[in-house]
Design a protein around this motif. Structure first.
Motif, short mmCIF file in Angstrom:
data_model
loop_
_atom_site.label_atom_id
_atom_site.label_comp_id
_atom_site.label_asym_id
_atom_site.label_seq_id
_atom_site.Cartn_x
_atom_site.Cartn_y
_atom_site.Cartn_z
N SER A 204 0.82 -1.20 0.00
CA SER A 204 0.00 0.00 0.00
C SER A 204 0.86 1.26 0.00
CB SER A 204 -0.91 0.02 1.22
OG SER A 204 -0.19 0.37 2.40
N GLU A 205 0.28 2.37 -0.45
CA GLU A 205 0.94 3.66 -0.25
C GLU A 205 0.95 3.97 1.24
OE1 GLU A 205 -2.84 6.71 -0.73
OE2 GLU A 205 -1.71 6.17 -2.53
N ILE A 206 1.90 4.78 1.66
CA ILE A 206 1.98 5.19 3.07
C ILE A 206 2.04 6.71 3.10
CG2 ILE A 206 3.30 5.06 5.21
CD1 ILE A 206 4.34 2.36 4.38
N THR A 228 4.55 7.77 0.12
CA THR A 228 5.38 6.88 -0.69
C THR A 228 4.45 5.99 -1.51
OG1 THR A 228 5.54 5.34 1.18
CG2 THR A 228 7.32 6.94 0.91
N PRO A 229 4.90 5.52 -2.68
CA PRO A 229 3.96 4.94 -3.65
C PRO A 229 3.48 3.53 -3.30
CG PRO A 229 6.20 4.86 -4.49
CD PRO A 229 6.25 5.68 -3.24
N GLN A 230 2.27 3.24 -3.75
CA GLN A 230 1.81 1.86 -3.76
C GLN A 230 2.57 1.11 -4.85
OE1 GLN A 230 -2.30 1.46 -5.00
NE2 GLN A 230 -2.10 3.08 -6.54
N HIS A 255 4.93 5.89 -8.69
CA HIS A 255 5.73 7.04 -8.26
C HIS A 255 5.07 8.39 -8.57
CE1 HIS A 255 9.23 4.71 -7.10
NE2 HIS A 255 9.10 4.01 -8.20
N SER A 256 4.21 8.44 -9.58
CA SER A 256 3.60 9.72 -9.96
C SER A 256 2.71 10.28 -8.84
CB SER A 256 2.79 9.56 -11.25
OG SER A 256 1.73 8.63 -11.07
N GLU A 257 2.30 9.43 -7.89
CA GLU A 257 1.48 9.90 -6.78
C GLU A 257 2.31 10.46 -5.62
OE1 GLU A 257 -1.93 10.19 -6.61
OE2 GLU A 257 -1.67 9.84 -8.75
N ASP A 271 8.63 15.23 -8.87
CA ASP A 271 7.82 15.01 -10.07
C ASP A 271 8.38 13.79 -10.79
OD1 ASP A 271 6.08 15.18 -12.16
OD2 ASP A 271 7.07 16.88 -13.13
N LEU A 272 7.79 12.62 -10.52
CA LEU A 272 8.32 11.36 -11.03
C LEU A 272 7.27 10.61 -11.84
CD1 LEU A 272 10.02 10.19 -7.70
CD2 LEU A 272 11.14 11.29 -9.64
#
Length: 374
Positions: A204-206, A228-230, A255-257, A271-272
């Motif tokens: 999961s994202e955190i 941090t990304p899911q 990573h875009s989130e 910005d990834l």
């Protein structure tokens, strides 16, 4: 199954190429959960990337070199796995999943010394620690479910400097350590007689709410939320001949989130692009004590070659070679990896404007792992 052998590269779960897949450094492996019996391990590694760029200055064909903007970094990992009964097992894993070590040298009067007039002084340093507790329940010899919780802490600092940032040049933000929880869930299918295993795992994202100190003049204290990304890992292995194992996987990370927009900056500092990484390799047991493996990885490059100066690469290709020695309950493994990092242009502004070009980037990583069955 005794005719097949898995050779976990000490390198495979640590010391990833700097900035490959955004801030991803470990791939969040849960392989320890599938070890036989009670088991513990410790690993260390180091990555030495080389990201040499040149300023993209209009009407300046010389394109002054910015020097190597990536710093070498160390990684550590540890874990243990316990069988609670014939069906239920537990694992605890420590890793350092996310990180950044980027620093642009400032331009100076000596033309022979690398330094960037457009991005010089820009830096991004971040480090993280995570502890993951997992349970695995085996319904039978073939099907199992696994899941648990991940505790994670992250901290860092970012400085924007150089002519490319205009009025934001000189801005910095200190991101104080924050701790938060996420979760993990997955399933696995196995055929023990041929050492086949396919495991699907969701991370999961955190979300973190950081206390931040922003400095332009004067400094102010703010609160900034990011996450941090899911991610999803699909891993497989299967015996293809006596003493020979085919292994591989696919990892997707969102990573875009991962956005970081402090109050004073007013723009996203991170910005990834999302990343998808493919791996394929072969392991071979040479005798009762020695095994070896080779693993190839490919991360797809984005169609947009304009990237953040804080992660100035676009995809990668790598090859890793591992060797393992086993004696009674002890196994010692080591590996070395060479990574060819994809070319990219570091950009700033709206619309995006290329400020530095990075070609011929690469990284050399190595790792060492000790495991013990008890």
């Amino acid at each position: 199954m005794k005719h097949y052998v898995a050779v976990p590269l000490a390198l495979a779960a640590l010391s990833s190429a700097a900035q490959a897949g955004g801030l991803d450094r470990t791939g969040q492996s849960i392989d320890i959960l599938f070890e036989n019996g009670n088991y513990a391990e410790f690993s260390i590694g180091r990555a030495d990337p080389s990201l040499n760029g040149r300023d993209e200055v209009l009407f300046n064909p010389a394109r002054s070199p910015s020097g190597n903007v990536a710093q070498a970094f160390n990684q550590a990992g540890a874990g243990f796995k316990l069988d609670i009964n014939d069906r239920l097992s537990f694992a605890m894993i420590y890793d350092q999943p996310w990180g950044s070590d980027i620093s642009y040298a400032p331009a100076n009067a000596n033309p022979l010394t690398p330094g960037s007039a457009l991005l010089g002084g820009t830096q991004a340093f971040a480090e993280s620690d995570a502890i993951t507790g997992l349970l695995r329940y085996k319904f039978n010899d073939r099907f199992s479910l696994h899941g648990g919780l991940r505790w994670q802490q992250v901290e860092g600092n970012i400085t924007l400097n150089g002519a490319a940032y205009g009025a934001l040049s000189g801005y910095s933000v200190k991101i104080e350590r924050d701790r938060a929880l996420g979760w993990v869930a997955g399933a696995a299918y196995e055929i023990p007689d041929i050492a086949l295993r396919v495991a699907l795992t969701y991370n999961s994202e955190i979300e973190h709410e950081f206390r931040t100190t922003e400095s332009v003049n004067p400094a102010i204290n703010t609160t900034t939320t990011t996450k941090t990304p899911q991610s999803v890992n699909l891993d497989f292995q299967t015996g293809i001949a006596p003493n020979t194992l085919l292994m591989g996987g696919i990892r997707w990370a969102d990573h875009s989130e991962t956005k970081l927009r402090p109050t004073l900056a007013g723009v996203d500092l991170i910005d990834l692009e999302d990343s998808t990484t493919f791996s394929l390799g072969v392991a071979r047991r040479f005798n009762e004590n020695w095994s070896g493996s080779i693993l190839f990885e490919l991360e797809e490059a984005s169609d947009d070659n304009l990237v953040s100066p804080l992660a100035p690469t676009n995809g990668y290709q790598s090859v890793a070679i591992g060797l393992q020695y086993t004696q009674d309950k002890l196994k010692i493994s080591g590996g070395i990896r060479y990574t060819k990092l994809g070319s990219a242009f570091a950009e700033t502004g709206t619309p995006d404007v290329a400020r530095a070009g990075f070609t011929g980037s690469d990284a050399v990583s190595f790792g060492f792992k000790v495991g013990y069955y008890f």
